[in-house]
Design a protein around this motif. Sequence first.
Motif, PDB file in Angstrom:
ATOM      1  N   GLY A  51       0.819  -1.207   0.000  1.00 13.54           N
ATOM      2  CA  GLY A  51       0.000   0.000   0.000  1.00 13.54           C
ATOM      3  C   GLY A  51       0.851   1.254   0.000  1.00 13.54           C
ATOM      4  N   VAL A  52       0.197   2.365   0.182  1.00 13.14           N
ATOM      5  CA  VAL A  52       0.873   3.653   0.234  1.00 13.14           C
ATOM      6  C   VAL A  52       1.590   3.761   1.574  1.00 13.14           C
ATOM      7  N   PRO A  53       2.870   4.145   1.592  1.00 12.38           N
ATOM      8  CA  PRO A  53       3.565   4.248   2.877  1.00 12.38           C
ATOM      9  C   PRO A  53       2.994   5.383   3.715  1.00 12.38           C
ATOM     10  N   ARG A  54       3.015   5.164   5.021  1.00 15.44           N
ATOM     11  CA  ARG A  54       2.524   6.195   5.936  1.00 15.44           C
ATOM     12  C   ARG A  54       3.533   7.323   6.032  1.00 15.44           C
ATOM     13  N   SER A  55       3.027   8.467   6.362  1.00 11.70           N
ATOM     14  CA  SER A  55       3.923   9.605   6.548  1.00 11.70           C
ATOM     15  C   SER A  55       4.637   9.456   7.883  1.00 11.70           C
ATOM     16  N   GLY A  56       5.650  10.282   8.100  1.00 12.27           N
ATOM     17  CA  GLY A  56       6.462  10.187   9.293  1.00 12.27           C
ATOM     18  C   GLY A  56       5.729  10.480  10.587  1.00 12.27           C
ATOM     19  N   GLY A  57       4.544  10.982  10.559  1.00 11.95           N
ATOM     20  CA  GLY A  57       3.797  11.256  11.778  1.00 11.95           C
ATOM     21  C   GLY A  57       3.806  12.733  12.094  1.00 11.95           C
ATOM     22  N   GLY A  58       4.763  13.194  12.789  1.00  9.97           N
ATOM     23  CA  GLY A  58       4.853  14.586  13.182  1.00  9.97           C
ATOM     24  C   GLY A  58       6.258  14.882  13.631  1.00  9.97           C
ATOM     25  N   ALA A  59       6.352  15.815  14.529  1.00 19.24           N
ATOM     26  CA  ALA A  59       7.670  16.170  15.048  1.00 19.24           C
ATOM     27  C   ALA A  59       8.164  15.074  15.990  1.00 19.24           C
ATOM     28  N   THR A  63      11.992  16.928  20.050  1.00 21.10           N
ATOM     29  CA  THR A  63      11.716  18.308  19.643  1.00 21.10           C
ATOM     30  C   THR A  63      10.556  18.887  20.450  1.00 21.10           C
ATOM     31  N   ILE A  64       9.522  18.100  20.637  1.00 18.52           N
ATOM     32  CA  ILE A  64       8.371  18.555  21.408  1.00 18.52           C
ATOM     33  C   ILE A  64       8.773  18.776  22.869  1.00 18.52           C
ATOM     34  N   ALA A  65       9.583  17.855  23.401  1.00 19.59           N
ATOM     35  CA  ALA A  65      10.042  18.006  24.791  1.00 19.59           C
ATOM     36  C   ALA A  65      10.904  19.258  24.961  1.00 19.59           C
ATOM     37  N   ALA A  66      11.770  19.540  23.982  1.00 21.37           N
ATOM     38  CA  ALA A  66      12.608  20.746  24.057  1.00 21.37           C
ATOM     39  C   ALA A  66      11.743  22.004  24.028  1.00 21.37           C
ATOM     40  N   LEU A  67      10.727  21.996  23.187  1.00 19.84           N
ATOM     41  CA  LEU A  67       9.822  23.149  23.117  1.00 19.84           C
ATOM     42  C   LEU A  67       9.107  23.352  24.455  1.00 19.84           C
ATOM     43  N   ILE A  68       8.615  22.276  25.036  1.00 17.00           N
ATOM     44  CA  ILE A  68       7.891  22.377  26.312  1.00 17.00           C
ATOM     45  C   ILE A  68       8.827  22.833  27.430  1.00 17.00           C
ATOM     46  N   CYS A  69      10.029  22.244  27.501  1.00 19.53           N
ATOM     47  CA  CYS A  69      10.969  22.618  28.567  1.00 19.53           C
ATOM     48  C   CYS A  69      11.383  24.082  28.459  1.00 19.53           C
ATOM     49  N   ASN A  70      11.648  24.546  27.257  1.00 15.83           N
ATOM     50  CA  ASN A  70      12.022  25.954  27.085  1.00 15.83           C
ATOM     51  C   ASN A  70      10.852  26.872  27.417  1.00 15.83           C
ATOM     52  N   ALA A  71       9.639  26.478  27.053  1.00 18.70           N
ATOM     53  CA  ALA A  71       8.470  27.304  27.371  1.00 18.70           C
ATOM     54  C   ALA A  71       8.226  27.358  28.872  1.00 18.70           C
ATOM     55  N   VAL A  72       8.385  26.223  29.557  1.00 14.71           N
ATOM     56  CA  VAL A  72       8.199  26.206  31.012  1.00 14.71           C
ATOM     57  C   VAL A  72       9.281  27.038  31.693  1.00 14.71           C
ATOM     58  N   ARG A  95      10.097  21.950  10.290  1.00 17.23           N
ATOM     59  CA  ARG A  95      10.902  21.291   9.263  1.00 17.23           C
ATOM     60  C   ARG A  95      10.944  19.768   9.407  1.00 17.23           C
ATOM     61  N   SER A  96      10.197  19.212  10.352  1.00 17.12           N
ATOM     62  CA  SER A  96      10.315  17.788  10.644  1.00 17.12           C
ATOM     63  C   SER A  96       9.879  16.907   9.477  1.00 17.12           C
ATOM     64  N   GLN A  97       8.945  17.333   8.662  1.00 20.61           N
ATOM     65  CA  GLN A  97       8.485  16.524   7.534  1.00 20.61           C
ATOM     66  C   GLN A  97       9.371  16.670   6.307  1.00 20.61           C
ATOM     67  N   THR A  98      10.026  17.804   6.159  1.00 22.14           N
ATOM     68  CA  THR A  98      10.761  18.062   4.921  1.00 22.14           C
ATOM     69  C   THR A  98      12.265  17.880   5.042  1.00 22.14           C
ATOM     70  N   ASP A  99      12.838  18.176   6.206  1.00 18.19           N
ATOM     71  CA  ASP A  99      14.302  18.148   6.345  1.00 18.19           C
ATOM     72  C   ASP A  99      14.697  17.545   7.690  1.00 18.19           C
ATOM     73  N   PRO A 100      14.833  16.207   7.770  1.00 20.81           N
ATOM     74  CA  PRO A 100      15.134  15.569   9.049  1.00 20.81           C
ATOM     75  C   PRO A 100      16.500  15.954   9.619  1.00 20.81           C
ATOM     76  N   THR A 107      16.985  20.752  16.982  1.00 19.42           N
ATOM     77  CA  THR A 107      16.589  20.188  18.264  1.00 19.42           C
ATOM     78  C   THR A 107      17.775  20.149  19.223  1.00 19.42           C
ATOM     79  N   THR A 108      18.941  19.773  18.711  1.00 20.01           N
ATOM     80  CA  THR A 108      20.144  19.764  19.546  1.00 20.01           C
ATOM     81  C   THR A 108      20.460  21.165  20.052  1.00 20.01           C
ATOM     82  N   TRP A 109      20.383  22.140  19.160  1.00 22.87           N
ATOM     83  CA  TRP A 109      20.631  23.520  19.570  1.00 22.87           C
ATOM     84  C   TRP A 109      19.606  23.996  20.596  1.00 22.87           C
ATOM     85  N   SER A 110      18.379  23.575  20.453  1.00 23.74           N
ATOM     86  CA  SER A 110      17.346  23.963  21.406  1.00 23.74           C
ATOM     87  C   SER A 110      17.654  23.403  22.794  1.00 23.74           C
TER      88      SER A 110
END
Length: 142
Positions: A51-59, A63-72, A95-100, A107-110
């Motif tokens: 079948g058609v391959p699934r997309s990568g999902g999301g971020a 990356t999500i954890a870094a965003l949350i920690c920096n926001a907190v 950029r998670s879907q287009t440029d891994p 994410t490392t820099w964050s």
Amino acid sequence: MSGYDEQPPAWNDPYGPDPYGQAQGWNDPNGPGTQPSWGAYGQPSGYGPPGVPRSGGGAPGSTIAALICNAVATGMCCNLLAIPGIVTAALAMSRSQTDPDSTRTLTTWSWVIFAVALVLQIALFIVIGVLDAADGPDYDGV
């Protein structure tokens, strides 16, 4: 056909013959150019084409954890130095879907920005505590 192990005389491709004389193998579970394996009742066995391959999902989770920690850190501790960490994590998520590769770097820099901001915030609290303790009590002793 009298038995289950007999095979039909030819493989019929529903897309028609190839104009170059090669077998397409689109519906052949064994791959292009091979004869399919036949199951009961003269039908090809197997599961058919993938079948058609699934997309990568999301971020990624990091990356999500870094965003949350920096926001907190920014919201709870008034750590304004963590704002660039929020920006880099948000860029990584976009950029998670287009440029891994760029996502991993951002994410490392964050995380690095978060760590540096946290260390500087702790150092600031220690300096303020030491200066306040060296100043002495604020009351007159009345």
